[in-house]
Scaffold this motif. Structure first.
Motif, PDB file in Angstrom:
ATOM      1  N   HIS A   2       1.014  -1.058  -0.035  1.00  0.00           N
ATOM      2  CA  HIS A   2       0.114  -0.113  -0.151  1.00  0.00           C
ATOM      3  C   HIS A   2       0.952   1.400   0.070  1.00  0.00           C
ATOM      4  N   GLU A   3       0.393   2.221  -0.345  1.00  0.00           N
ATOM      5  CA  GLU A   3       1.243   3.754  -0.297  1.00  0.00           C
ATOM      6  C   GLU A   3       2.005   3.631   0.831  1.00  0.00           C
ATOM      7  N   ARG A   4       1.420   3.790   2.051  1.00  0.00           N
ATOM      8  CA  ARG A   4       2.177   3.782   3.337  1.00  0.00           C
ATOM      9  C   ARG A   4       1.729   2.479   4.162  1.00  0.00           C
ATOM     10  N   THR A   5       2.372   1.441   3.777  1.00  0.00           N
ATOM     11  CA  THR A   5       1.892   0.221   4.613  1.00  0.00           C
ATOM     12  C   THR A   5       2.291   0.456   6.171  1.00  0.00           C
ATOM     13  N   HIS A   6       1.427   0.292   7.049  1.00  0.00           N
ATOM     14  CA  HIS A   6       1.801   0.167   8.473  1.00  0.00           C
ATOM     15  C   HIS A   6       1.779  -1.134   9.028  1.00  0.00           C
ATOM     16  N   VAL A   7       2.992  -1.376   9.384  1.00  0.00           N
ATOM     17  CA  VAL A   7       3.450  -2.913  10.000  1.00  0.00           C
ATOM     18  C   VAL A   7       3.608  -2.830  11.229  1.00  0.00           C
ATOM     19  N   ALA A   8       3.374  -3.675  12.025  1.00  0.00           N
ATOM     20  CA  ALA A   8       3.687  -3.920  13.597  1.00  0.00           C
ATOM     21  C   ALA A   8       4.472  -5.336  13.467  1.00  0.00           C
ATOM     22  N   VAL A   9       5.634  -5.193  14.389  1.00  0.00           N
ATOM     23  CA  VAL A   9       6.550  -6.219  14.619  1.00  0.00           C
ATOM     24  C   VAL A   9       6.482  -6.604  16.054  1.00  0.00           C
ATOM     25  N   ILE A  10       6.123  -7.850  16.298  1.00  0.00           N
ATOM     26  CA  ILE A  10       6.195  -8.083  17.884  1.00  0.00           C
ATOM     27  C   ILE A  10       7.429  -8.759  18.154  1.00  0.00           C
ATOM     28  N   LEU A  23      11.939  -2.761   6.287  1.00  0.00           N
ATOM     29  CA  LEU A  23      10.615  -2.364   6.004  1.00  0.00           C
ATOM     30  C   LEU A  23      10.785  -0.712   6.104  1.00  0.00           C
ATOM     31  N   ARG A  24      11.111  -0.147   7.119  1.00  0.00           N
ATOM     32  CA  ARG A  24      11.227   1.120   7.168  1.00  0.00           C
ATOM     33  C   ARG A  24      12.276   1.856   6.308  1.00  0.00           C
ATOM     34  N   ALA A  26      12.322   0.812   3.244  1.00  0.00           N
ATOM     35  CA  ALA A  26      11.621   0.907   2.079  1.00  0.00           C
ATOM     36  C   ALA A  26      10.488   1.856   2.015  1.00  0.00           C
ATOM     37  N   GLY A  27      10.342   2.468   3.172  1.00  0.00           N
ATOM     38  CA  GLY A  27       9.652   3.704   3.275  1.00  0.00           C
ATOM     39  C   GLY A  27       8.038   3.286   3.991  1.00  0.00           C
ATOM     40  N   ASN A  28       8.089   2.042   4.444  1.00  0.00           N
ATOM     41  CA  ASN A  28       6.960   1.758   5.315  1.00  0.00           C
ATOM     42  C   ASN A  28       6.857   2.254   6.551  1.00  0.00           C
ATOM     43  N   GLN A  29       5.619   2.217   7.246  1.00  0.00           N
ATOM     44  CA  GLN A  29       5.602   2.822   8.525  1.00  0.00           C
ATOM     45  C   GLN A  29       5.595   1.586   9.545  1.00  0.00           C
ATOM     46  N   LEU A 314      19.081 -12.981   9.228  1.00  0.00           N
ATOM     47  CA  LEU A 314      18.675 -13.447   7.794  1.00  0.00           C
ATOM     48  C   LEU A 314      17.130 -13.655   7.819  1.00  0.00           C
ATOM     49  N   SER A 315      16.638 -14.306   8.750  1.00  0.00           N
ATOM     50  CA  SER A 315      15.131 -14.667   8.918  1.00  0.00           C
ATOM     51  C   SER A 315      14.422 -13.241   8.764  1.00  0.00           C
ATOM     52  N   GLY A 316      14.639 -12.156   9.543  1.00  0.00           N
ATOM     53  CA  GLY A 316      13.861 -10.982   9.648  1.00  0.00           C
ATOM     54  C   GLY A 316      13.995 -10.255   8.524  1.00  0.00           C
ATOM     55  N   HIS A 317      15.501 -10.156   7.944  1.00  0.00           N
ATOM     56  CA  HIS A 317      15.760  -9.446   6.808  1.00  0.00           C
ATOM     57  C   HIS A 317      14.918  -9.917   5.489  1.00  0.00           C
ATOM     58  N   GLN A 318      14.954 -11.345   5.335  1.00  0.00           N
ATOM     59  CA  GLN A 318      14.305 -12.177   4.105  1.00  0.00           C
ATOM     60  C   GLN A 318      12.950 -12.041   4.327  1.00  0.00           C
ATOM     61  N   LEU A 319      12.262 -11.984   5.486  1.00  0.00           N
ATOM     62  CA  LEU A 319      10.789 -11.744   5.515  1.00  0.00           C
ATOM     63  C   LEU A 319      10.161 -10.616   5.205  1.00  0.00           C
ATOM     64  N   ALA A 320      11.123  -9.327   5.285  1.00  0.00           N
ATOM     65  CA  ALA A 320      10.726  -8.212   4.929  1.00  0.00           C
ATOM     66  C   ALA A 320      10.589  -8.000   3.519  1.00  0.00           C
ATOM     67  N   SER A 321      11.752  -8.555   2.817  1.00  0.00           N
ATOM     68  CA  SER A 321      11.540  -8.542   1.371  1.00  0.00           C
ATOM     69  C   SER A 321      10.353  -9.444   0.724  1.00  0.00           C
ATOM     70  N   ALA A 322      10.134 -10.300   1.417  1.00  0.00           N
ATOM     71  CA  ALA A 322       8.880 -11.214   1.049  1.00  0.00           C
ATOM     72  C   ALA A 322       7.755 -10.525   1.193  1.00  0.00           C
ATOM     73  N   LEU A 323       7.444  -9.873   2.436  1.00  0.00           N
ATOM     74  CA  LEU A 323       6.227  -9.101   2.497  1.00  0.00           C
ATOM     75  C   LEU A 323       6.039  -8.122   1.314  1.00  0.00           C
TER      76      LEU A 323
END
Ligand SMILES: Cc1cc2nc3c(=O)[nH]c(=O)nc-3n(C[C@H](O)[C@H](O)[C@H](O)COP(=O)(O)OP(=O)(O)OC[C@H]3O[C@@H](n4cnc5c(N)ncnc54)[C@H](O)[C@@H]3O)c2cc1C
Length: 328
Positions: A2-10, A23-24, A26-29, A314-323
């Motif tokens: 989305h234009e400004r995707t809002h993601v929560a990371v627990i 994610l940040r 790449a311009g996401n919130q 790697l897990s976190g970094h790769q998940l961000a790309s996949a999302l």
């Protein structure tokens, strides 16, 4: 996305922070919610008035090109450095040098410097334990232990150890909860001791013993001031059998073993004794991360990829790309 995707990371361990950072950038919130007082998770450093010591991860290695580049960036920023401590094996065969040419990295001047650095430009909400995820993609909401609600989010990333992920995943993604339930984590007692006496001719040791598996002179790591502070980790069977014992008793017992193994007979002051209920995983998943794009739900953590610091990143970094690739 989305234009400004809002993601929560627990979870603000290395996996959650690596995901949030990407994610940040790449311009996401992004909002990171962490149950403890600060970020770092198992890369924490314990501190007292005149001492500090890495309590969890002791050092990390870098094999994957992307992680090598990240570590190089941390080195340039002064938050990671190579540790050239004299490393040995201590066992019935005596003392043998570990000569494996492996580069061992540590956070500098403490392990937690790496995660603090990553957290710096992120919105991390400390002391916020998440107890539930509800709602629909685009309108996902989080429940906190304090009875509050946060949201709405386009996507939610669960970046916590498997046992803590299961109750969050079960109601919304039972398949993921089942995968998490299949990953066992070993407990580990960790002790910090100030020793006096003559320093041995090694700085760290892989130990063959009924009680200890690892000991290290934290003061031998780059940037540390307190030379005589040692950290020791207990073997799995000891940690499991003594999991509910009193930390004071365990600390004294482990300190005695550290003294015996280092030959530093001048005295041992226990500075901290910590029980890691979840330290490192046995038989991790090979997926790298878990992702249900239609639900806006991702799962990352060392246990999705391996059992070490590099795997968490790697897990976190790769998940961000996949999302982002999935357009969540
Ligand atoms: C004793 C010990 C020794 C180790 N030694 C090494 C080593 O030498 N080399 C190496 O490479 N690795 C080592 N590791 C493993 C390494 O520390 C981990 O692989 C890595 O730090 C895991 O990062 P993570 O982000 O996946 O998880 P964590 O660091 O566990 O992060 C998860 C975060 O989520 C938070 N959290 C949990 N539940 C919730 C909730 N409901 N709501 C909000 N927040 C929540 C936690 O407080 C934590 O901050 C060691 C670990 C331990 C404990």
């Amino acid at each position: 996305m989305h234009e400004r995707t809002h993601v929560a990371v627990i979870g603000a361990g290395l996996a959650g922070l690596a995901c949030a950072r990407r994610l940040r950038e790449a311009g996401n919130q992004v909002a990171v919610l962490e149950k403890s007082r600060g970020p770092g998770g198992r890369m924490t450093t314990a501190r007292g008035p005149d001492w500090q010591a890495d309590l969890g991860a002791q050092y990390f290695t870098a094999r994957h090109p992307e992680f090598i580049a990240a570590v190089e960036d941390w080195r340039r920023q002064g938050v990671a450095a190579l540790w050239d401590g004299r490393l040995v094996r201590l066992g019935i065969a005596g003392v043998t040098a570990v000569d494996d040419d492996r580069q061992r990295w540590v956070g500098g001047p403490r392990m937690s410097a790496v995660t603090r650095n990553l957290a710096q430009e992120l919105d991390v909400l400390p002391e916020t334990r998440i107890t539930g995820i509800a709602g629909e993609p685009g309108g996902l909401r989080l429940q906190t232990a304090a009875g509050k609600e946060a949201g709405a989010f386009h996507a939610v990333v669960v970046a916590v150890p498997p046992a803590q992920a299961i109750p969050l995943l079960e109601p919304i993604a039972p398949e993921f909860a089942k995968r998490a339930a299949g990953v066992m984590m070993r407990p580990c007692w960790s002790v910090v001791v100030r020793l006096s006496g003559e320093t041995p001719e090694f700085d760290a040791a892989f130990v063959e013993d009924d009680t200890l598996r690892w000991l290290a002179r934290d003061g031998s790591k780059p940037g540390r001031k307190e030379a005589s502070v040692w950290v020791a980790h207990a073997v799995g069977p000891f940690s499991e059998a003594r999991l509910e014992d009193d930390a004071g008793v365990i600390g004294q017992e482990m300190a005695g073993r550290v003294q015996a193994m280092t030959g530093m007979a001048g005295g041992a002051e226990v500075l901290r004794c910590h029980r890691w209920r979840y330290s490192q995983c046995v038989a991790p998943l090979q997926d790298g991360y878990l992702l249900a794009p239609q639900q806006g739900l991702g799962v990352c953590g060392d246990w999705c990829h391996g059992s070490r610091v590099e795997d968490a990143w790697l897990s976190g970094h790769q998940l961000a790309s996949a999302l982002m690739d999935a357009g969540v």
